[in-house]
Design a protein around this motif. Structure first.
Motif, PDB file in Angstrom:
ATOM      1  N   ARG A 118       0.873  -1.326   0.045  1.00 18.03           N
ATOM      2  CA  ARG A 118      -0.011  -0.004  -0.003  1.00 18.03           C
ATOM      3  C   ARG A 118       0.866   1.179  -0.053  1.00 18.03           C
ATOM      4  O   ARG A 118       0.492   2.256  -0.616  1.00 18.03           O
ATOM      5  N   HIS A 119       1.926   1.105   0.771  1.00 15.19           N
ATOM      6  CA  HIS A 119       2.973   2.384   0.675  1.00 15.19           C
ATOM      7  C   HIS A 119       3.549   2.847  -0.538  1.00 15.19           C
ATOM      8  O   HIS A 119       3.605   3.633  -0.900  1.00 15.19           O
ATOM      9  N   ALA A 120       3.932   1.364  -1.437  1.00 13.77           N
ATOM     10  CA  ALA A 120       4.343   1.783  -2.525  1.00 13.77           C
ATOM     11  C   ALA A 120       3.606   2.315  -3.660  1.00 13.77           C
ATOM     12  O   ALA A 120       3.853   3.358  -4.360  1.00 13.77           O
ATOM     13  N   ARG A 121       2.186   1.944  -3.295  1.00  9.41           N
ATOM     14  CA  ARG A 121       1.235   2.778  -4.217  1.00  9.41           C
ATOM     15  C   ARG A 121       1.188   4.242  -3.718  1.00  9.41           C
ATOM     16  O   ARG A 121       0.761   5.014  -4.694  1.00  9.41           O
ATOM     17  N   GLU A 122       0.864   4.383  -2.286  1.00  8.20           N
ATOM     18  CA  GLU A 122       0.576   5.870  -1.906  1.00  8.20           C
ATOM     19  C   GLU A 122       1.555   6.834  -2.436  1.00  8.20           C
ATOM     20  O   GLU A 122       1.694   7.904  -2.778  1.00  8.20           O
ATOM     21  N   ALA A 123       3.054   6.344  -2.346  1.00  8.37           N
ATOM     22  CA  ALA A 123       3.976   7.021  -2.669  1.00  8.37           C
ATOM     23  C   ALA A 123       4.220   7.524  -4.130  1.00  8.37           C
ATOM     24  O   ALA A 123       5.017   8.595  -4.820  1.00  8.37           O
ATOM     25  N   ARG A 124       3.319   6.586  -5.161  1.00 13.02           N
ATOM     26  CA  ARG A 124       3.223   7.212  -6.327  1.00 13.02           C
ATOM     27  C   ARG A 124       2.345   8.534  -6.835  1.00 13.02           C
ATOM     28  O   ARG A 124       1.943   8.912  -7.802  1.00 13.02           O
ATOM     29  N   VAL A 160       4.070  13.854  -4.145  1.00 17.69           N
ATOM     30  CA  VAL A 160       4.903  13.060  -3.193  1.00 17.69           C
ATOM     31  C   VAL A 160       6.500  13.179  -3.565  1.00 17.69           C
ATOM     32  O   VAL A 160       6.851  12.906  -4.702  1.00 17.69           O
ATOM     33  N   VAL A 161       7.045  13.889  -2.663  1.00 21.68           N
ATOM     34  CA  VAL A 161       8.633  13.828  -3.037  1.00 21.68           C
ATOM     35  C   VAL A 161       9.175  12.804  -2.359  1.00 21.68           C
ATOM     36  O   VAL A 161      10.223  11.989  -3.409  1.00 21.68           O
ATOM     37  N   ALA A 162       9.103  12.098  -1.335  1.00 24.12           N
ATOM     38  CA  ALA A 162       9.544  10.846  -0.653  1.00 24.12           C
ATOM     39  C   ALA A 162       8.833  10.377   0.419  1.00 24.12           C
ATOM     40  O   ALA A 162       8.097  11.073   1.116  1.00 24.12           O
TER      41      ALA A 162
END
Length: 203
Positions: free
Chosen positions: A141-147, A151-153
């Motif tokens: 889920r975190h990987a999807r949200e980071a896209r 989002v910078v990082a």
């Protein structure tokens, strides 16, 4: 203070100092303006975001909350037991230190932008699902949200003592999403070894 270990060779750290209701936040801004650059080349530091949140901007508290991602425990230790951290102790008192196990780090679509805001969201890791499955789902889920746009990082960590997830995200837009938990303003970013932080799941 929070200290988050991303793995045995990389560590994340953040400081939180609650301030009196009548505290002049301009003191913090001036402190960062004059001292923030001192960690711009600090060995072992992936990144440090100098964060504040203020009552006048809708926060429940005035708070100074710098957050760090370290590439090595040695880097973090040299800061904690050196003059840098002692300066915080001298000015604000010694904060409580918590340790977190790092799970994932991702660069976002706005990675080339200077972050203007940060968010921190804590989520209990329920006991209805085996820890490994719950964490794997959280990392995906975190990987999807980071896209997401802006989002910078973003970093994801877990406190295995209280079984709580922590998501920390830097945003290019000063108006970070309202549903992302606690919101902070970024005064400065030091990122001497950001490229060494790695990406994705940390095991």
């Amino acid at each position: 203070m929070e200290v988050v270990g991303r793995d045995e060779e990389a560590t994340y750290k953040g400081v939180q100092t609650a301030l009196p209701a009548d505290y002049d936040m301009e003191i913090i801004c001036k402190r960062v303006a004059t001292k923030g650059h001192l960690l711009d080349a600090f060995p072992g530091l992936g990144l440090k975001a100098y964060l504040v949140r203020e009552r006048e901007a809708g926060s429940p508290v005035d708070q100074y909350a710098p957050s760090y991602l370290w590439t090595t425990p040695k880097g973090m230790n040299s800061f904690l037991w050196g003059p840098g951290f002692q300066g915080i102790v001298n000015d604000f008192g010694r904060p409580v230190v918590q340790h977190w196990a790092g799970l994932s780090y991702e660069e976002g679509p706005a990675a080339a932008s200077a972050p203007r805001a940060a968010t921190r969201r804590r989520t209990p890791l329920g006991d209805a699902v085996p820890p490994g499955e719950a964490v794997a789902d959280a990392v995906a889920r975190h990987a999807r949200e980071a896209r997401r746009d802006g989002v910078v990082a973003s970093a994801l960590a877990v406190d295995p003592r209280h079984w709580e997830l922590l998501s920390f995200t830097l945003w290019a837009d000063p108006e970070a999403p309202a549903d992302e938990g606690e919101r902070f303003r970024v005064l400065h970013l030091s990122a001497p070894e950001r490229t060494a932080l790695g990406a994705g799941r940390q095991w």
